[in-house]
Write a protein that holds these residues in place. Structure first.
Motif, PDB file in Angstrom:
ATOM      1  N   ILE A  96     -17.609 -66.445 -10.957  1.00 38.89           N
ATOM      2  CA  ILE A  96     -18.976 -66.461 -10.445  1.00 38.89           C
ATOM      3  C   ILE A  96     -19.732 -65.410 -11.237  1.00 38.89           C
ATOM      4  CG2 ILE A  96     -20.464 -66.229  -8.414  1.00 38.89           C
ATOM      5  CD1 ILE A  96     -17.923 -66.335  -6.682  1.00 38.89           C
ATOM      6  N   SER A  97     -20.826 -65.802 -11.831  1.00 40.10           N
ATOM      7  CA  SER A  97     -21.640 -64.765 -12.469  1.00 40.10           C
ATOM      8  C   SER A  97     -23.059 -64.829 -11.945  1.00 40.10           C
ATOM      9  CB  SER A  97     -21.586 -64.875 -13.990  1.00 40.10           C
ATOM     10  OG  SER A  97     -22.226 -66.059 -14.397  1.00 40.10           O
ATOM     11  N   PHE A  98     -23.685 -63.667 -11.959  1.00 43.03           N
ATOM     12  CA  PHE A  98     -25.036 -63.532 -11.417  1.00 43.03           C
ATOM     13  C   PHE A  98     -25.857 -62.764 -12.438  1.00 43.03           C
ATOM     14  CE2 PHE A  98     -28.195 -61.461  -8.580  1.00 43.03           C
ATOM     15  CZ  PHE A  98     -28.721 -62.608  -8.005  1.00 43.03           C
ATOM     16  N   ASP A  99     -26.949 -63.368 -12.875  1.00 40.05           N
ATOM     17  CA  ASP A  99     -27.763 -62.781 -13.950  1.00 40.05           C
ATOM     18  C   ASP A  99     -26.886 -62.390 -15.139  1.00 40.05           C
ATOM     19  OD1 ASP A  99     -30.131 -63.164 -12.663  1.00 40.05           O
ATOM     20  OD2 ASP A  99     -30.293 -61.102 -11.895  1.00 40.05           O
ATOM     21  N   GLY A 100     -25.925 -63.243 -15.442  1.00 37.00           N
ATOM     22  CA  GLY A 100     -25.084 -63.024 -16.617  1.00 37.00           C
ATOM     23  C   GLY A 100     -23.930 -62.061 -16.402  1.00 37.00           C
ATOM     24  N   GLU A 101     -23.833 -61.470 -15.208  1.00 41.44           N
ATOM     25  CA  GLU A 101     -22.762 -60.495 -14.975  1.00 41.44           C
ATOM     26  C   GLU A 101     -21.675 -61.090 -14.072  1.00 41.44           C
ATOM     27  OE1 GLU A 101     -22.213 -55.945 -13.210  1.00 41.44           O
ATOM     28  OE2 GLU A 101     -24.165 -56.906 -13.156  1.00 41.44           O
ATOM     29  N   ASP A 102     -20.438 -60.941 -14.490  1.00 46.59           N
ATOM     30  CA  ASP A 102     -19.322 -61.444 -13.687  1.00 46.59           C
ATOM     31  C   ASP A 102     -19.228 -60.635 -12.388  1.00 46.59           C
ATOM     32  OD1 ASP A 102     -16.854 -62.198 -12.602  1.00 46.59           O
ATOM     33  OD2 ASP A 102     -16.036 -62.608 -14.596  1.00 46.59           O
ATOM     34  N   LEU A 103     -19.142 -61.337 -11.263  1.00 43.72           N
ATOM     35  CA  LEU A 103     -19.148 -60.633  -9.973  1.00 43.72           C
ATOM     36  C   LEU A 103     -17.764 -60.184  -9.522  1.00 43.72           C
ATOM     37  CD1 LEU A 103     -21.650 -62.718  -7.779  1.00 43.72           C
ATOM     38  CD2 LEU A 103     -22.087 -60.617  -9.060  1.00 43.72           C
ATOM     39  N   GLU A 104     -16.730 -60.638 -10.202  1.00 43.15           N
ATOM     40  CA  GLU A 104     -15.368 -60.455  -9.709  1.00 43.15           C
ATOM     41  C   GLU A 104     -15.043 -59.030  -9.254  1.00 43.15           C
ATOM     42  OE1 GLU A 104     -12.292 -61.947 -12.243  1.00 43.15           O
ATOM     43  OE2 GLU A 104     -10.718 -61.424 -10.801  1.00 43.15           O
ATOM     44  N   GLU A 105     -15.455 -58.064 -10.050  1.00 47.36           N
ATOM     45  CA  GLU A 105     -15.084 -56.679  -9.746  1.00 47.36           C
ATOM     46  C   GLU A 105     -16.056 -55.988  -8.784  1.00 47.36           C
ATOM     47  OE1 GLU A 105     -12.246 -55.172 -10.662  1.00 47.36           O
ATOM     48  OE2 GLU A 105     -11.675 -57.116 -11.515  1.00 47.36           O
ATOM     49  N   LEU A 106     -17.080 -56.708  -8.344  1.00 46.73           N
ATOM     50  CA  LEU A 106     -18.094 -56.046  -7.516  1.00 46.73           C
ATOM     51  C   LEU A 106     -17.820 -56.215  -6.014  1.00 46.73           C
ATOM     52  CD1 LEU A 106     -21.479 -56.836  -9.342  1.00 46.73           C
ATOM     53  CD2 LEU A 106     -19.884 -54.972  -9.724  1.00 46.73           C
ATOM     54  N   ASP A 107     -18.002 -55.103  -5.282  1.00 50.22           N
ATOM     55  CA  ASP A 107     -17.889 -55.136  -3.820  1.00 50.22           C
ATOM     56  C   ASP A 107     -19.083 -55.861  -3.209  1.00 50.22           C
ATOM     57  OD1 ASP A 107     -15.669 -53.539  -3.908  1.00 50.22           O
ATOM     58  OD2 ASP A 107     -16.803 -51.656  -3.688  1.00 50.22           O
ATOM     59  N   ALA A 108     -18.942 -56.179  -1.932  1.00 47.52           N
ATOM     60  CA  ALA A 108     -20.029 -56.858  -1.213  1.00 47.52           C
ATOM     61  C   ALA A 108     -21.341 -56.078  -1.327  1.00 47.52           C
ATOM     62  CB  ALA A 108     -19.647 -57.039   0.252  1.00 47.52           C
ATOM     63  N   GLU A 109     -21.260 -54.735  -1.162  1.00 51.57           N
ATOM     64  CA  GLU A 109     -22.504 -53.959  -1.193  1.00 51.57           C
ATOM     65  C   GLU A 109     -23.114 -53.942  -2.589  1.00 51.57           C
ATOM     66  OE1 GLU A 109     -19.530 -52.844  -0.177  1.00 51.57           O
ATOM     67  OE2 GLU A 109     -19.227 -50.705  -0.575  1.00 51.57           O
ATOM     68  N   GLN A 110     -22.239 -53.958  -3.623  1.00 50.29           N
ATOM     69  CA  GLN A 110     -22.769 -53.965  -4.989  1.00 50.29           C
ATOM     70  C   GLN A 110     -23.454 -55.296  -5.297  1.00 50.29           C
ATOM     71  OE1 GLN A 110     -18.932 -52.875  -6.625  1.00 50.29           O
ATOM     72  NE2 GLN A 110     -19.805 -50.980  -7.452  1.00 50.29           N
ATOM     73  N   ARG A 111     -22.909 -56.375  -4.744  1.00 48.33           N
ATOM     74  CA  ARG A 111     -23.544 -57.681  -4.929  1.00 48.33           C
ATOM     75  C   ARG A 111     -24.906 -57.701  -4.238  1.00 48.33           C
ATOM     76  NH1 ARG A 111     -18.479 -61.966  -5.057  1.00 48.33           N
ATOM     77  NH2 ARG A 111     -17.004 -60.425  -5.864  1.00 48.33           N
ATOM     78  N   ALA A 112     -24.947 -57.067  -3.068  1.00 50.26           N
ATOM     79  CA  ALA A 112     -26.232 -56.972  -2.360  1.00 50.26           C
ATOM     80  C   ALA A 112     -27.229 -56.172  -3.198  1.00 50.26           C
ATOM     81  CB  ALA A 112     -26.037 -56.314  -0.999  1.00 50.26           C
TER      82      ALA A 112
END
Lengths: 438, 249
Positions: free
Chosen positions: B60-76
């Motif tokens: 899953i990527s968001f604005d070109g950045e892979d979300l895999e390593e991101l916590d829920a709060e970082q995704r927020a």
């Protein structure tokens, strides 16, 4: 010298300055004998299984202040609930501080036990109430009684509503070295009278202080008493609090205990209901960490029919802290239609934190409603996820959930300024920045 | 904006998502429909970053950045918002205090100071008015004793306050009566812009009458089995999910 020996020999020194012909002195002497026989409790005593005093008793405490200490209001203002108008009875190293106090004899008596024990005008009340409900077979209470000399005295006559809350504060300055304090307080609330009391023990500088306090509270028919204990002391201050409450018919007594600090705290809270339609409420929030230890030991004696008791204690334990909850409910065979509820919910924030929780129900009547429940848990993962999806970092989210867990105990706090203060204390303790300006 | 490629995800060793592909661009509204148990809620939960769900394959990527390593709060913090199907009750924390905490957490992550109390109050008042939320509601404990409709409206209120780039609305229509549904849909429509995107997750077509999707996807058994425009939603409503199952059989 062992502390026990020291106490026994110090008693003679105390006798030098007391009126030996007073009936109170007989009580002191008898109590000393009880203490001499029983000694300090050890972990072998069932009631002290999870709380050891051994380490604390090794300190070389001063028993009497060596000199009079003074403190400035600006240095201790924060320990008062200064936002509201109140009566104040303040002690510094066990000695009454007229400068920091605000006592009264106008309508009600808010003053010193030393005065009440010696002046003829209080004789009747003292004879009727002093040392009447304190446990005569309990060693620490006996020790306090044998040295009982100073503390707060509150008398609210029939049908009088105390117009402002009373703050009772015991400061320990550290100027006496390691110090043993034994305040003794008496609260008598006559028929249909009402009073709110806030009590605090506060050490002000580095030194080992052990306070062994006894408070007797009498609520006559239809009286209302709200008693708040704020325990947020330094981590070298220990407290053994023995509070005895006796209630007559239709009276209502609520005791809230907020334990957020201290090294070792033991709260012995005993209720006896001597009438019908009595309501007794005991609530507590404990939030501790590091190596702190808080032990709540409650006892409710339901000895008359148609009464209620409610207990709700919440505990949050971090690091290597230890919590104990021992709640005993006794229902006599004549105490039919008793409603007794007890709840103890705990959250352990770290692997090494401990809670020992033990409900004890002894029910000899057959038509009663008694319930007890204890839970020990971690935080709800779904709730944590919900907060994190809103951008709240994990640590802060945990704090917020812990805050929410403890918060409902505050609903019954009847002094709004105190509620706000405790709310902020909890938030600070849990690292939650809720901002109360909105 | 959001790019999902061959996403496989499991919870407790059970594979729920079995190869999802989805592209959401700024300004778009996507609807993901499907029968119960097809993996709709799992998909939204995985995008939001729940730790109990394991991505076993794909990305899953968001604005070109892979979300895999991101916590829920970082995704927020990146701008992803999930409106929950079952929002959690938090006694003792008011709606206002909660939203204040969330907004300042987002600002802190962006290196900004706390929002001044005055601006915060103004913003809260505006957004509450837009969603016809009573001021008394704002001083109640978060979701505690709220009706189903109040909970959902509160979710959209948070959406309005937090202004994310991507809003995933999980079964926002369930528990809403028709009046409340209109208010909520109006709110979402007002918040829509060419720079943000909405993913609606729903079992029923009803919500799509009010928030009109650009694309409709049918999720079945952990895969998107059909994609189309809003007509697909009408077809599903008329024929039911059995139609999809038969087509696939």
């Amino acid at each position: 010298m062992e502390l026990k020996e020291k106490m026994l020999s110090s008693f003679m020194a105390l006798e030098q300055e007391l009126d030996l012909s007073s009936p109170v002195h007989d009580i002191r002497s008898t109590s000393l004998k009880t203490f001499e026989t029983l000694g300090f409790p050890t972990k072998k005593d069932e009631a002290w299984k999870y709380t050891s005093l051994a380490k604390l008793l090794k300190n070389d405490y001063s028993i009497f202040p060596k000199k009079e200490s003074s403190i400035e209001l600006k240095d201790v203002k924060k320990y008062f609930l200064y936002e509201i108008d109140s009566y104040k009875v303040v002690f510094i190293d066990g000695i009454y501080s007229p400068f920091l106090s605000d006592t009264t004899h106008d309508g009600i008596d808010v003053c010193l036990l030393s005065a009440a024990l010696t002046k003829p005008k209080y004789k009747e009340v003292i004879e009727k109430y002093f040392h009447k409900i304190a446990d005569k077979e309990e060693s620490l209470t006996a020790l306090n009684t044998s040295f009982a000399k100073e503390g707060a005295y509150v008398y609210v006559p029939k049908s009088v509503v105390a117009e402002k809350p009373i703050q009772i504060i015991h400061f320990s300055t550290g100027e006496q070295g390691d110090f043993l304090l034994q305040p003794r307080s008496l609260v008598v609330v006559e028929e249909n009278a009402q009073v709110q009391i806030i009590e605090r023990h506060q050490s002000l500088a580095a030194h080992e202080v052990l306070t062994n306090a006894v408070t007797e509270i009498f609520a006559a028919k239809s009286a209302l008493v709200d008693y708040y204990k704020i325990q947020n002391d330094r981590d070298d201050a220990s407290l053994i609090d023995n509070t005895y409450v006796a209630q007559e018919g239709d009276s209502n007594v609520n005791v809230h205990t907020f334990s957020f600090g201290g090294k070792l705290t033991r709260n012995n809270l005993n209720f006896t209901q001597n009438g019908e339609h009595i309501d007794s409420t005991m609530k507590g929030i404990t939030i501790i960490g590091e190596q702190q230890h808080v032990d709540h030991y409650t006892l409710v004696n339901h000895v008359q029919p148609n009464c209620e008791s409610h207990q709700d204690y919440k505990g949050i334990y971090a690091d290597k802290s230890v919590g104990v909850f021992n709640g005993k409910i006794y229902v006599d065979k004549i105490a039919q239609k008793t409603n007794a509820f007890q709840q103890n919910n705990n959250i352990l924030l770290d692997d090494l934190a401990t809670i020992n929780t033990k409900p004890q129900l002894e029910i000899f009547a057959d038509d009663v409603k008694c319930s007890h429940g204890c839970t020990i848990g971690q935080l709800d993962e779904d709730a944590l996820f919900y907060l994190r999806t809103r951008g709240i970092p994990k640590r802060e989210a945990k704090g917020l959930l812990t805050y929410a867990f403890a918060n409902n105990v505050l609903e019954s706090v009847a002094i709004p300024a105190l509620k706000t203060r405790i709310n902020k204390l909890i938030a600070t303790k849990l690292g939650v920045n809720l901002g109360h300006d909105l | 904006m959001l790019t999902i490629k061959d996403l496989h995800a499991s919870v407790e060793e059970k594979e729920i998502l079995k190869g999802i592909n989805l592209q959401v661009n700024p300004g778009e509204v996507h609807a993901i429909m499907g029968p119960n148990g097809s993996g709709k809620s799992t998909l939204s939960t995985v995008i939001a970053g729940h730790e109990d769900y394991e991505v076993t394959k794909g990305s899953i990527s968001f604005d070109g950045e892979d979300l895999e390593e991101l916590d829920a709060e970082q995704r927020a913090h990146k701008g992803i918002f999930l409106s929950f199907q079952y929002p959690v009750e938090i006694p003792g924390v008011t709606v206002t205090n909660f939203i204040k905490t969330a907004i300042n957490a987002l600002r802190k992550a962006k290196g900004l100071e706390d929002m001044p109390a005055k601006d915060m109050l103004k913003s809260i008042r505006e957004k509450a008015a837009m969603l016809e939320i009573d001021s008394k509601f704002l001083s109640r404990s978060l979701n505690e004793g709220f009706s189903g409709g109040e909970k959902k409206r509160n979710e959209i209120f948070q959406l309005a306050m937090l202004e994310p780039k991507l809003a995933i609305l999980d079964e926002t229509d369930s528990g809403l009566d028709i009046d409340a549904l209109k208010i909520v849909a109006d709110g979402v429509n007002k918040l829509k812009s060419k720079d943000n995107a909405v993913v609606l997750i729903t079992h029923y077509q009803r919500l799509l009458d009010y928030i009109v999707p650009d694309f409709v996807h049918v999720l079945y058994n952990g895969r998107i089995v059909k994609s189309g425009t809003k007509e697909l939603a009408h077809e599903l409503e008329a024929k039911g999910y059995d139609w999809i199952k038969q087509e696939l059989a």
